[in-house]
Design a protein around this motif. Structure first.
Motif, PDB file in Angstrom:
ATOM      1  N   GLY A 197       0.005  -8.140 -17.576  1.00  0.00           N
ATOM      2  CA  GLY A 197      -1.081  -7.369 -16.974  1.00  0.00           C
ATOM      3  C   GLY A 197      -1.070  -5.963 -17.523  1.00  0.00           C
ATOM      4  O   GLY A 197      -0.078  -5.524 -18.113  1.00  0.00           O
ATOM      5  N   ARG A 198      -2.196  -5.282 -17.314  1.00  0.00           N
ATOM      6  CA  ARG A 198      -2.268  -3.906 -17.824  1.00  0.00           C
ATOM      7  C   ARG A 198      -1.288  -3.006 -17.099  1.00  0.00           C
ATOM      8  O   ARG A 198      -0.814  -3.338 -16.014  1.00  0.00           O
ATOM      9  N   SER A 199      -1.058  -1.877 -17.678  1.00  0.00           N
ATOM     10  CA  SER A 199      -0.222  -0.898 -16.996  1.00  0.00           C
ATOM     11  C   SER A 199      -0.957  -0.420 -15.752  1.00  0.00           C
ATOM     12  O   SER A 199      -2.159  -0.163 -15.797  1.00  0.00           O
ATOM     13  N   GLY A 200      -0.252  -0.366 -14.634  1.00  0.00           N
ATOM     14  CA  GLY A 200      -0.884   0.019 -13.378  1.00  0.00           C
ATOM     15  C   GLY A 200      -1.374  -1.175 -12.576  1.00  0.00           C
ATOM     16  O   GLY A 200      -1.891  -1.028 -11.478  1.00  0.00           O
ATOM     17  N   ALA A 201      -1.188  -2.401 -13.113  1.00  0.00           N
ATOM     18  CA  ALA A 201      -1.675  -3.599 -12.417  1.00  0.00           C
ATOM     19  C   ALA A 201      -0.805  -3.950 -11.213  1.00  0.00           C
ATOM     20  O   ALA A 201      -1.210  -4.738 -10.369  1.00  0.00           O
ATOM     21  N   GLY A 202       0.399  -3.374 -11.142  1.00  0.00           N
ATOM     22  CA  GLY A 202       1.262  -3.643  -9.997  1.00  0.00           C
ATOM     23  C   GLY A 202       2.465  -4.508 -10.337  1.00  0.00           C
ATOM     24  O   GLY A 202       3.162  -4.979  -9.433  1.00  0.00           O
ATOM     25  N   LYS A 203       2.759  -4.696 -11.601  1.00  0.00           N
ATOM     26  CA  LYS A 203       3.874  -5.559 -12.003  1.00  0.00           C
ATOM     27  C   LYS A 203       5.217  -5.021 -11.519  1.00  0.00           C
ATOM     28  O   LYS A 203       6.011  -5.754 -10.932  1.00  0.00           O
ATOM     29  N   SER A 204       5.443  -3.746 -11.781  1.00  0.00           N
ATOM     30  CA  SER A 204       6.734  -3.167 -11.376  1.00  0.00           C
ATOM     31  C   SER A 204       6.884  -3.224  -9.864  1.00  0.00           C
ATOM     32  O   SER A 204       7.958  -3.529  -9.336  1.00  0.00           O
ATOM     33  N   THR A 205       5.821  -2.911  -9.177  1.00  0.00           N
ATOM     34  CA  THR A 205       5.861  -2.948  -7.723  1.00  0.00           C
ATOM     35  C   THR A 205       6.228  -4.345  -7.229  1.00  0.00           C
ATOM     36  O   THR A 205       7.057  -4.504  -6.329  1.00  0.00           O
ATOM     37  N   PHE A 206       5.634  -5.346  -7.859  1.00  0.00           N
ATOM     38  CA  PHE A 206       5.924  -6.733  -7.477  1.00  0.00           C
ATOM     39  C   PHE A 206       7.407  -7.038  -7.689  1.00  0.00           C
ATOM     40  O   PHE A 206       8.087  -7.578  -6.810  1.00  0.00           O
TER      41      PHE A 206
ATOM     42  N   THR B 140       0.853  -1.189   0.000  1.00  0.00           N
ATOM     43  CA  THR B 140       0.000   0.000   0.000  1.00  0.00           C
ATOM     44  C   THR B 140       0.884   1.232   0.000  1.00  0.00           C
ATOM     45  O   THR B 140       1.813   1.329   0.794  1.00  0.00           O
ATOM     46  N   PHE B 141       0.620   2.153  -0.924  1.00  0.00           N
ATOM     47  CA  PHE B 141       1.389   3.405  -0.949  1.00  0.00           C
ATOM     48  C   PHE B 141       0.563   4.516  -0.338  1.00  0.00           C
ATOM     49  O   PHE B 141      -0.648   4.589  -0.544  1.00  0.00           O
ATOM     50  N   GLN B 142       1.233   5.399   0.401  1.00  0.00           N
ATOM     51  CA  GLN B 142       0.561   6.604   0.888  1.00  0.00           C
ATOM     52  C   GLN B 142       0.711   7.683  -0.168  1.00  0.00           C
ATOM     53  O   GLN B 142       1.818   8.109  -0.471  1.00  0.00           O
ATOM     54  N   THR B 143      -0.387   8.065  -0.757  1.00  0.00           N
ATOM     55  CA  THR B 143      -0.308   9.113  -1.769  1.00  0.00           C
ATOM     56  C   THR B 143      -1.047  10.349  -1.286  1.00  0.00           C
ATOM     57  O   THR B 143      -1.676  10.335  -0.220  1.00  0.00           O
ATOM     58  N   ALA B 144      -0.961  11.415  -2.080  1.00  0.00           N
ATOM     59  CA  ALA B 144      -1.624  12.666  -1.708  1.00  0.00           C
ATOM     60  C   ALA B 144      -3.130  12.459  -1.592  1.00  0.00           C
ATOM     61  O   ALA B 144      -3.807  13.114  -0.811  1.00  0.00           O
TER      62      ALA B 144
ATOM     63  N   PRO C 208      -4.372   6.442   0.950  1.00  0.00           N
ATOM     64  CA  PRO C 208      -3.666   5.185   0.716  1.00  0.00           C
ATOM     65  C   PRO C 208      -4.115   4.522  -0.592  1.00  0.00           C
ATOM     66  O   PRO C 208      -5.278   4.609  -0.973  1.00  0.00           O
ATOM     67  N   LEU C 209      -3.136   3.890  -1.269  1.00  0.00           N
ATOM     68  CA  LEU C 209      -3.417   3.243  -2.544  1.00  0.00           C
ATOM     69  C   LEU C 209      -2.894   1.816  -2.480  1.00  0.00           C
ATOM     70  O   LEU C 209      -1.691   1.588  -2.355  1.00  0.00           O
ATOM     71  N   GLN C 210      -3.827   0.856  -2.497  1.00  0.00           N
ATOM     72  CA  GLN C 210      -3.414  -0.551  -2.422  1.00  0.00           C
ATOM     73  C   GLN C 210      -3.044  -1.027  -3.814  1.00  0.00           C
ATOM     74  O   GLN C 210      -3.891  -1.076  -4.706  1.00  0.00           O
ATOM     75  N   VAL C 211      -1.771  -1.367  -3.994  1.00  0.00           N
ATOM     76  CA  VAL C 211      -1.276  -1.724  -5.318  1.00  0.00           C
ATOM     77  C   VAL C 211      -1.155  -3.242  -5.467  1.00  0.00           C
ATOM     78  O   VAL C 211      -1.414  -3.790  -6.536  1.00  0.00           O
ATOM     79  N   LEU C 212      -0.762  -3.932  -4.395  1.00  0.00           N
ATOM     80  CA  LEU C 212      -0.713  -5.400  -4.424  1.00  0.00           C
ATOM     81  C   LEU C 212      -1.606  -5.937  -3.309  1.00  0.00           C
ATOM     82  O   LEU C 212      -1.575  -5.412  -2.199  1.00  0.00           O
TER      83      LEU C 212
END
Ligand SMILES: Nc1ncnc2c1ncn2[C@@H]1O[C@H](COP(=O)(O)OP(=O)(O)O)[C@@H](O)[C@H]1O
Ligand SMILES: [Mg+2]
Lengths: 264, 543
Positions: A50-59, A22-26, A29-33
């Motif tokens: 997966g689509r862009s924004g699906a959380g691949k990079s974060t993973f 989960t990222f804290q954004t402005a 909170p944004l749950q990415v995975l």
């Protein structure tokens, strides 16, 4: 170095358990995975789609400790890497190569210098500061440049190389680490189709010859199906498919990329 | 009176010039009107004398209203003009004309009044209130960037404002530090004839004593007066200390010039608006506020800096004499064994060398410091974070101290000569380069940093190999530029005795050897240009 080679495919290398990020954004909170569970055996070649924004990079970033997950465990070769001290994390990272979409080379330095950076993790801090690489380091670096067909360009500044050549330098840098695990985040997205294939072939070769486990984020489904032994699909931070390329159905692909919703 | 008319004409001229551009004239009406309100309340108009020069009070028009109520016409007519300006079109023009004329008549009428005795009436708490409002407003400004905490911030602003007022107003409070500010704003009330007569008689009674003193000092004897209007200059001490002042309407201060200038501008703009009422624009009021703001700051600044072209006229003979004696420059005079050119060349060399050494030292120390002052490099641990803040604070505070002042202190410490100059340059440049370098580091591409972090390289090696190669060319470029600046500041440093060509020039100027000084000036012009050129050429090669 290549202990992985002898061990047969099937031995668990990476164990991901209940991973959430989960990222804290402005905007709050944004749950990415969300609750990701995955086992990756040694020697596997996994394509994460997966689509862009699906959380691949974060993973992927979580796998080499660039990101610390909010919850869950990532166990690599028996150690939970989410709990390592800074020192231990550095020691772990030198066995994990990472290839970026933007190459992330140091532009003003030569190709060889960039590949040598892959050896920094094995040097003491002060030797690294002075750039005092050992003979072995040089040998490994040159060998890897050779393997990506850039031996002739070793003293060229990397910003004078083409995009494809730059990505090959980046791959050589990662291989100079003599990694047991190779992570690649959209390594071919900035390259044209021919060069993309070339990058994929190079990774495949390292996977087969050196037994390096490869996890690659990839947007192009055709490349994923062609090169990967296994596909993992993410949708909105969850794993929605995990299996062999042949098992991936058209329905699932449509759902994954939300084509139907887009048509409405 | 003709002087004031000049300012009216100046205002009219400005209006005409502004009208040539075919823009809206309404904004000038509004701008001049708003500025007139500021001038009315805040700018000194006349002078009121007491016994000593420090008793002098320069009242604003507002302060004079109790003495001369007609002055109220100024703000009232301006307000009418502003209302009419809202209306727009010909009405706005008419408002400008009426407002301008009314202001000229009211202020001119006061100007024509004879000198008279008034009594001061300080307005208590006004400056304190302004300070409190300032404190509250600056805190309240914070709430714009933090909408979520608006309410607590606004409450805090009010509390701080009240506290500031109370502290400043308290008997032993903040007023102690700014003693002039308490009761600074004084209204002037008229005095009844009987009181005036009393003061005059008291003056006459004290006269023999005063004349005895004046005789001893060799001054003229003063004659008794029949009324206070006969007084020349100062008031008697007793009357002065009782709060009486002799106000002389015709002894104008800069506020008077401002009133007539702005009234002229308003009148002129009004007339032009009458001629072309369609040119007005929706944002005229905003533009007007801007015009009024600029005028409100600019006019007092001209007065404070004693701006007076007349001084140049008075000083003209000197300039002529200077030019005569400075030209032709004296390169050498072997008969008298004077060799200015040779001296200039060696002093220029010293100046360049001062800049070189100063820049070099600064760069050497700025390099490691700048990494500590870069946010991205120090993000790791709380300890690094605090080092970051400490370094930033150090650099920011020190950067506020100009090179010249550092040199002044160092000259006192280590004596005259280039060493003080070099150290001053080094210290100041350290802060400049530290800031520039650290900004370069913060703007470095994050990609390579992430890449090297993921090879398992140690933190220092990430900085060394991912950041340093990126920023090094920028560092060099900034350093060359800094050298260019340092050469110029080392010229000035000579004036405070820190060596170099500036010292030479100062010396020759003081001893009136202008023809030798000229050699130095020419040399500076040449070398400054060479260095500018070389520096920009070098820097263009770098990036
Ligand atoms: N450090 C971060 N802080 C806040 N939000 C982030 C951060 N990193 C990624 N995200 C957000 O997480 C979501 C997933 O990002 P990412 O993992 O890059 O997706 P993908 O690689 O599949 O395109 C995106 O919405 C992105 O904006
Ligand atoms: Mg991505």
């Amino acid at each position: 170095m290549h202990k992985g080679v002898e061990k047969s495919v099937g031995v668990r290398m990476i164990e991901v358990r209940n991973l959430s990020q989960t990222f804290q954004t402005a905007k709050g909170p944004l749950q990415v995975l969300t609750d990701v569970n995955l086992d990756i055996p040694r020697g596997d070649f996994v394509a994460v789609i997966g689509r862009s924004g699906a959380g691949k990079s974060t993973f992927l970033r979580t796998l080499n400790g660039l990101l610390i997950p909010t919850a869950g465990r990532v166990v690599v070769n028996g150690t939970d890497i989410t709990r390592l001290s800074k020192r231990e994390l550095q020691k772990y990272r030198r066995t994990v190569g990472f290839i970026f979409q933007q190459f992330n080379l140091v532009n003003r330095l030569s190709a060889l210098d960039n590949v040598l950076h892959g050896r920094l993790g094995y040097l003491s801090a002060w030797r690294g500061l002075l750039g005092l690489y050992t003979e072995v380091d040089y040998r490994i670096a040159r060998e890897q440049l050779q393997r990506v067909d850039l031996a002739a360009k070793e003293s060229a500044r990397v910003d004078s190389l083409s995009g494809g050549q730059q990505q090959r330098v980046a791959i050589a840098r990662a291989m100079a680490q003599q990694p047991t695990l190779m992570l690649a985040d959209e390594p071919a997205a900035n390259l044209d189709p021919v060069l993309s294939e070339e990058v994929m072939r190079t990774l495949k070769r390292f996977n087969e010859q050196d037994g390096v486990t490869v996890v690659i984020n990839i947007h192009a489904l055709d490349l994923a199906l062609k090169y990967a032994k296994r596909i993992v699909a993410f949708k909105r931070g969850r794993v929605v498919f995990d299996g062999a390329p042949e098992q991936l159905s058209q329905d699932l692909v449509d759902d994954l990329y939300e084509r139907k919703e887009m048509l409405v | 009176m003709s002087g004031l008319l000049f300012y009216v004409l100046l205002g009219l001229l400005l209006a005409v010039l502004a009208g040539v551009a075919k823009g809206s004239m309404r904004r000038w009406v509004v701008g001049a009107g708003l500025a007139l309100l500021v001038v009315f309340a805040a700018f000194p108009f006349s002078r009121a004398r007491g016994f000593l020069s420090r008793d002098t009070v320069d009242p604003t028009l507002l302060a004079l209203v109790p003495t001369f109520p007609l002055l109220l016409l100024v703000p009232l007519s301006v307000l009418v003009a502003l209302v009419l300006a809202r209306w727009g079109g010909r009405a706005a023009g008419l408002g400008g004309v009426l407002g301008g004329v009314a202001a000229i008549i009211a202020a001119g009428w006061w100007y024509a009044q004879p000198a008279q005795i008034v009594r001061l009436h300080p307005v208590e708490g006004l400056i304190e209130l302004l300070i409190a409002l300032g404190v509250a407003a600056s805190i309240a400004l914070l709430s714009f960037s933090r909408p979520k905490q608006r309410v607590p911030i606004l409450i805090g602003a009010v509390v701080a404002g009240v506290l500031a007022f109370v502290w400043f107003h308290a008997p032993q409070g903040g007023g102690v530090y700014l003693p002039k500010s308490l009761g600074y704003y004084k209204l002037l009330f008229p005095t009844p004839p009987a009181t005036q007569q009393e003061i005059a008689e008291a003056y006459n009674r004290a006269l023999p004593e005063l004349n005895a003193i004046r005789k001893e000092l060799g001054q003229d004897e003063l004659q008794p007066i029949r009324s206070l209007a006969d007084l020349q200059g100062a008031l008697p001490q007793q009357a002065s200390s009782q709060g009486y002042r002799l106000v002389q309407p015709a002894t104008t201060q800069y506020g008077a010039f401002a009133v007539f200038f702005l009234a002229g501008l308003m009148l002129g703009a009004g007339l032009m608006q009458l001629g072309s009422p369609r040119l007005q624009e929706p944002d005229d009021f905003r533009a007007g506020i801007l015009i009024a703001l600029v005028a409100s700051f600019l006019i007092p600044a001209f007065d404070a800096t004693e701006f007076d072209l007349n001084k140049l006229v008075v000083g003209w003979p000197f300039l002529q004499q200077f030019a005569d004696r400075a030209w032709p420059p004296l390169l050498a005079d072997p008969a008298a064994e004077r060799y200015p050119l040779q001296e200039v060349l060696s002093q220029i060399a010293v100046t360049v060398q001062m800049a070189l050494v100063g820049t070099f030292l600064a760069a050497i120390f700025a390099m490691p410091l700048s990494f500590l002052a870069a946010r991205n490099v120090t993000a790791g641990t709380p300890l690094m974070r605090s080092v970051f803040y400490a370094t930033r604070l150090f650099l920011n505070v020190l950067r506020g101290v100009p090179t010249l002042i550092i040199a002044l202190i160092l000259v006192a410490a280590v004596g005259l000569g280039p060493f003080a100059g070099v150290m001053a340059i080094a210290i100041h440049s350290l802060t400049e380069l530290g800031k520039l370098y650290s900004e370069a580091i913060e703007n470095a591409d994050k990609g390579p940093v992430e890449a090297l972090e993921s090879t398992g390289a140690a933190g220092v090696n990430v900085v060394r190999w991912a950041i340093l190669p990126q920023v090094l060319p920028l560092f060099i470029s900034y350093t060359i530029y800094n050298f260019e600046i340092n050469f110029r500041s080392s010229l000035v440093l000579g004036l405070v005795g820190a060596g170099g060509i500036g010292y030479f020039i100062n010396e020759k100027m003081a001893s009136g050897q202008y023809d030798q000084m000229m050699v130095g000036v020419i040399a500076i012009v040449v070398v400054v240009n060479i260095i500018d050129f070389a520096s920009s050429w070098l820097r263009s090669r770098l990036v």
